[in-house]
Design a protein around this motif. Structure first.
Motif, PDB file in Angstrom:
ATOM      1  N   LYS A   1     -11.549  40.607  29.827  1.00  0.00           N
ATOM      2  CA  LYS A   1     -12.229  39.868  28.772  1.00  0.00           C
ATOM      3  C   LYS A   1     -13.641  39.547  29.215  1.00  0.00           C
ATOM      4  O   LYS A   1     -13.964  39.604  30.409  1.00  0.00           O
ATOM      5  CB  LYS A   1     -11.482  38.580  28.445  1.00  0.00           C
ATOM      6  CG  LYS A   1     -11.528  37.550  29.557  1.00  0.00           C
ATOM      7  CD  LYS A   1     -10.852  36.258  29.156  1.00  0.00           C
ATOM      8  CE  LYS A   1     -11.039  35.227  30.267  1.00  0.00           C
ATOM      9  NZ  LYS A   1     -10.594  33.921  29.847  1.00  0.00           N
ATOM     10  N   LEU A   2     -14.476  39.205  28.257  1.00  0.00           N
ATOM     11  CA  LEU A   2     -15.818  38.747  28.568  1.00  0.00           C
ATOM     12  C   LEU A   2     -15.743  37.260  28.867  1.00  0.00           C
ATOM     13  O   LEU A   2     -14.928  36.542  28.294  1.00  0.00           O
ATOM     14  CB  LEU A   2     -16.756  38.958  27.375  1.00  0.00           C
ATOM     15  CG  LEU A   2     -17.167  40.389  27.087  1.00  0.00           C
ATOM     16  CD1 LEU A   2     -18.023  40.443  25.829  1.00  0.00           C
ATOM     17  CD2 LEU A   2     -17.929  40.978  28.245  1.00  0.00           C
ATOM     18  N   ASP A   3     -16.601  36.799  29.745  1.00  0.00           N
ATOM     19  CA  ASP A   3     -16.635  35.387  30.086  1.00  0.00           C
ATOM     20  C   ASP A   3     -18.086  34.964  30.165  1.00  0.00           C
ATOM     21  O   ASP A   3     -18.944  35.737  30.605  1.00  0.00           O
ATOM     22  CB  ASP A   3     -15.941  35.163  31.429  1.00  0.00           C
ATOM     23  CG  ASP A   3     -15.513  33.732  31.651  1.00  0.00           C
ATOM     24  OD1 ASP A   3     -15.653  32.903  30.712  1.00  0.00           O
ATOM     25  OD2 ASP A   3     -15.032  33.430  32.750  1.00  0.00           O
ATOM     26  N   ILE A   4     -18.378  33.758  29.750  1.00  0.00           N
ATOM     27  CA  ILE A   4     -19.734  33.253  29.812  1.00  0.00           C
ATOM     28  C   ILE A   4     -19.812  32.299  31.001  1.00  0.00           C
ATOM     29  O   ILE A   4     -19.087  31.311  31.067  1.00  0.00           O
ATOM     30  CB  ILE A   4     -20.108  32.539  28.497  1.00  0.00           C
ATOM     31  CG1 ILE A   4     -20.044  33.547  27.347  1.00  0.00           C
ATOM     32  CG2 ILE A   4     -21.490  31.899  28.615  1.00  0.00           C
ATOM     33  CD1 ILE A   4     -20.236  32.932  25.987  1.00  0.00           C
ATOM     34  N   VAL A   5     -20.690  32.642  31.919  1.00  0.00           N
ATOM     35  CA  VAL A   5     -20.863  31.837  33.130  1.00  0.00           C
ATOM     36  C   VAL A   5     -22.354  31.627  33.363  1.00  0.00           C
ATOM     37  O   VAL A   5     -23.177  32.426  32.905  1.00  0.00           O
ATOM     38  CB  VAL A   5     -20.220  32.523  34.365  1.00  0.00           C
ATOM     39  CG1 VAL A   5     -18.717  32.640  34.192  1.00  0.00           C
ATOM     40  CG2 VAL A   5     -20.823  33.876  34.621  1.00  0.00           C
ATOM     41  N   PRO A   6     -22.714  30.580  34.083  1.00  0.00           N
ATOM     42  CA  PRO A   6     -24.147  30.337  34.343  1.00  0.00           C
ATOM     43  C   PRO A   6     -24.743  31.441  35.222  1.00  0.00           C
ATOM     44  O   PRO A   6     -24.038  32.011  36.063  1.00  0.00           O
ATOM     45  CB  PRO A   6     -24.168  29.009  35.104  1.00  0.00           C
ATOM     46  CG  PRO A   6     -22.796  28.457  35.032  1.00  0.00           C
ATOM     47  CD  PRO A   6     -21.866  29.547  34.621  1.00  0.00           C
ATOM     48  N   LEU A   7     -26.021  31.720  35.002  1.00  0.00           N
ATOM     49  CA  LEU A   7     -26.733  32.658  35.874  1.00  0.00           C
ATOM     50  C   LEU A   7     -26.925  31.995  37.214  1.00  0.00           C
ATOM     51  O   LEU A   7     -27.143  30.793  37.308  1.00  0.00           O
ATOM     52  CB  LEU A   7     -28.101  33.014  35.283  1.00  0.00           C
ATOM     53  CG  LEU A   7     -28.099  33.801  33.978  1.00  0.00           C
ATOM     54  CD1 LEU A   7     -29.521  33.919  33.442  1.00  0.00           C
ATOM     55  CD2 LEU A   7     -27.496  35.173  34.188  1.00  0.00           C
TER      56      LEU A   7
END
Length: 94
Positions: free
Chosen positions: A87-93
Motif C-alpha cells: 500500500k501507499l503510505d504518507i510519511v514525513p520527508l
C-alpha cells in the motif's frame, strides 16, 4: 556554445539543475518509488510481462515506468501495489 562539464554523480548533477527544493524532493521520491517497484518485481522473480499481467497493466507501460520515462498516477500505483500486497503510505520527508 560553451563546453559544459557533466558529472556522472546524480547528486552533483541534481545540484547543477535550477530546481527548487520541493522539485528536487519530488524527483527523489519518484526515483525511490520506481526503484522499489523494480525491486519488488525482481524479488518475486517475475519478468516485466509476468509482473504487468499480475498487476493488470501493459508491459510496455511498466518498461517506461522502470526507465523513469513516465510517472504513474495514483490509480496506476494502486493497480500495481495492491495485487502484490503493498500500500501507499504518507510519511514525513527526512
Amino acid at each position: 556554445m560553451k563546453n559544459q562539464k557533466y558529472s556522472s554523480n546524480w547528486s552533483d548533477f541534481k545540484e547543477s539543475l535550477d530546481l527548487s527544493k520541493e522539485e528536487l524532493a519530488e524527483i527523489d521520491l519518484k526515483i525511490e518509488l520506481m526503484g522499489k517497484i523494480l525491486q519488488i518485481r525482481k524479488e518475486l522473480g517475475l519478468t516485466q510481462a509476468e509482473f504487468a499481467n499480475r498487476c493488470n497493466i501493459k508491459q510496455e507501460y511498466l518498461a517506461r515506468l522502470e526507465k523513469s520515462k513516465t510517472a504513474p498516477q495514483i490509480d496506476t500505483l494502486l493497480k500495481i501495489l495492491v495485487p502484490l500486497g503493498y500500500k501507499l503510505d504518507i510519511v514525513p520527508l527526512q
